[in-house]
Design a protein around this motif. Sequence first.
Motif, PDB file in Angstrom:
ATOM      1  N   MET A 281       0.850  -1.177   0.000  1.00 13.25           N
ATOM      2  CA  MET A 281       0.000   0.000   0.000  1.00 13.25           C
ATOM      3  C   MET A 281       0.892   1.235   0.000  1.00 13.25           C
ATOM      4  SD  MET A 281      -2.990  -1.059   2.681  1.00 13.25           S
ATOM      5  CE  MET A 281      -1.899  -0.911   4.064  1.00 13.25           C
ATOM      6  N   LYS A 282       0.668   2.088  -0.949  1.00 19.14           N
ATOM      7  CA  LYS A 282       1.450   3.305  -1.030  1.00 19.14           C
ATOM      8  C   LYS A 282       0.546   4.503  -0.751  1.00 19.14           C
ATOM      9  CE  LYS A 282       4.204   6.157  -4.055  1.00 19.14           C
ATOM     10  NZ  LYS A 282       4.465   6.508  -5.441  1.00 19.14           N
ATOM     11  N   LYS A 283       0.744   5.128   0.437  1.00 22.35           N
ATOM     12  CA  LYS A 283      -0.023   6.321   0.778  1.00 22.35           C
ATOM     13  C   LYS A 283       0.525   7.480  -0.053  1.00 22.35           C
ATOM     14  CE  LYS A 283      -1.003   7.152   5.089  1.00 22.35           C
ATOM     15  NZ  LYS A 283      -0.909   7.593   6.490  1.00 22.35           N
ATOM     16  N   ILE A 284      -0.367   8.151  -0.786  1.00 23.71           N
ATOM     17  CA  ILE A 284       0.095   9.258  -1.626  1.00 23.71           C
ATOM     18  C   ILE A 284      -0.343  10.612  -1.093  1.00 23.71           C
ATOM     19  CG2 ILE A 284       0.314   7.887  -3.716  1.00 23.71           C
ATOM     20  CD1 ILE A 284      -2.341   9.060  -4.668  1.00 23.71           C
ATOM     21  N   SER A 285      -1.291  10.609  -0.142  1.00 27.23           N
ATOM     22  CA  SER A 285      -1.730  11.881   0.426  1.00 27.23           C
ATOM     23  C   SER A 285      -2.373  11.639   1.784  1.00 27.23           C
ATOM     24  CB  SER A 285      -2.730  12.558  -0.508  1.00 27.23           C
ATOM     25  OG  SER A 285      -3.172  13.781   0.025  1.00 27.23           O
ATOM     26  N   SER A 286      -2.159  12.590   2.674  1.00 27.23           N
ATOM     27  CA  SER A 286      -2.785  12.552   3.980  1.00 27.23           C
ATOM     28  C   SER A 286      -3.351  13.932   4.255  1.00 27.23           C
ATOM     29  CB  SER A 286      -1.752  12.164   5.046  1.00 27.23           C
ATOM     30  OG  SER A 286      -2.348  12.071   6.302  1.00 27.23           O
ATOM     31  N   GLY A 287      -4.678  14.017   4.286  1.00 23.89           N
ATOM     32  CA  GLY A 287      -5.323  15.302   4.508  1.00 23.89           C
ATOM     33  C   GLY A 287      -5.773  15.458   5.939  1.00 23.89           C
ATOM     34  N   LYS A 288      -6.645  16.437   6.169  1.00 17.72           N
ATOM     35  CA  LYS A 288      -7.153  16.681   7.510  1.00 17.72           C
ATOM     36  C   LYS A 288      -8.014  15.520   7.999  1.00 17.72           C
ATOM     37  CE  LYS A 288      -8.602  20.552   5.956  1.00 17.72           C
ATOM     38  NZ  LYS A 288      -9.320  21.785   5.704  1.00 17.72           N
ATOM     39  N   VAL A 289      -8.741  14.899   7.070  1.00 18.08           N
ATOM     40  CA  VAL A 289      -9.657  13.834   7.440  1.00 18.08           C
ATOM     41  C   VAL A 289      -9.429  12.548   6.641  1.00 18.08           C
ATOM     42  CG1 VAL A 289     -12.110  13.194   7.523  1.00 18.08           C
ATOM     43  CG2 VAL A 289     -11.413  15.486   8.169  1.00 18.08           C
ATOM     44  N   ARG A 290      -8.970  12.658   5.401  1.00 19.42           N
ATOM     45  CA  ARG A 290      -8.841  11.485   4.525  1.00 19.42           C
ATOM     46  C   ARG A 290      -7.393  11.137   4.209  1.00 19.42           C
ATOM     47  NH1 ARG A 290     -13.514  13.866   3.349  1.00 19.42           N
ATOM     48  NH2 ARG A 290     -15.325  12.544   3.046  1.00 19.42           N
ATOM     49  N   GLU A 291      -7.182   9.819   4.014  1.00 25.83           N
ATOM     50  CA  GLU A 291      -5.910   9.282   3.540  1.00 25.83           C
ATOM     51  C   GLU A 291      -6.174   8.747   2.135  1.00 25.83           C
ATOM     52  OE1 GLU A 291      -3.308   9.471   5.596  1.00 25.83           O
ATOM     53  OE2 GLU A 291      -4.460  10.059   7.342  1.00 25.83           O
ATOM     54  N   ILE A 292      -5.224   8.935   1.226  1.00 25.22           N
ATOM     55  CA  ILE A 292      -5.381   8.433  -0.129  1.00 25.22           C
ATOM     56  C   ILE A 292      -4.235   7.483  -0.440  1.00 25.22           C
ATOM     57  CG2 ILE A 292      -5.572   9.023  -2.581  1.00 25.22           C
ATOM     58  CD1 ILE A 292      -6.508  11.820  -1.702  1.00 25.22           C
ATOM     59  N   TYR A 293      -4.608   6.282  -0.913  1.00 28.88           N
ATOM     60  CA  TYR A 293      -3.634   5.251  -1.255  1.00 28.88           C
ATOM     61  C   TYR A 293      -3.713   4.957  -2.751  1.00 28.88           C
ATOM     62  CZ  TYR A 293      -3.427   4.266   3.749  1.00 28.88           C
ATOM     63  OH  TYR A 293      -3.267   4.358   5.106  1.00 28.88           O
TER      64      TYR A 293
END
Length: 111
Positions: free
Chosen positions: A1-13
Motif C-alpha cells: 500500500m502506497k499512501k500518496i496523500s494525507s489530509g485533515k480527514v482522509r488518507e489516499i492510497y
Amino acid sequence: MKKISSGKVREIYDVDTNKLMLVVSDRISAFDFIMPNPIADKGKILNKLSEFWFDFVSDIIPNHVITTNYEEFPDEFKKEEFRDRSMLVKKLKMLPIECIVRGYITGSRMG
C-alpha cells in the motif's frame, strides 16, 4: 500500500494505474486545524454520507466511485481498519477548486 496523500480527514492510497483507495479517519478539524482527540466512528459516518450522495446523484452526474463494498476491495485493504470507512475510486484529473461555506445552514447572515 502506497499512501500518496494525507489530509485533515482522509488518507489516499495508490492501488494501481487507474484506482485509488480513499480512507476516512476519525480525526476532526476546525478552521484548518486538526484537533488532538478523534471522534470514534466519525470516519464511518462520513464515508456512508458520501456513499449515499454519490449514489443518489449518480443518475444525474457520473462520479468516481467504483465500490464501497469491503468484500470487493483489493486484498491489502481487506483489514478491519478499512471496513465501512473506505471507498475504491477511479483516478481522475482533479480540478483544484475548493469552496467553503460557513454559517448558512443555520440561517446566519452577514450584512
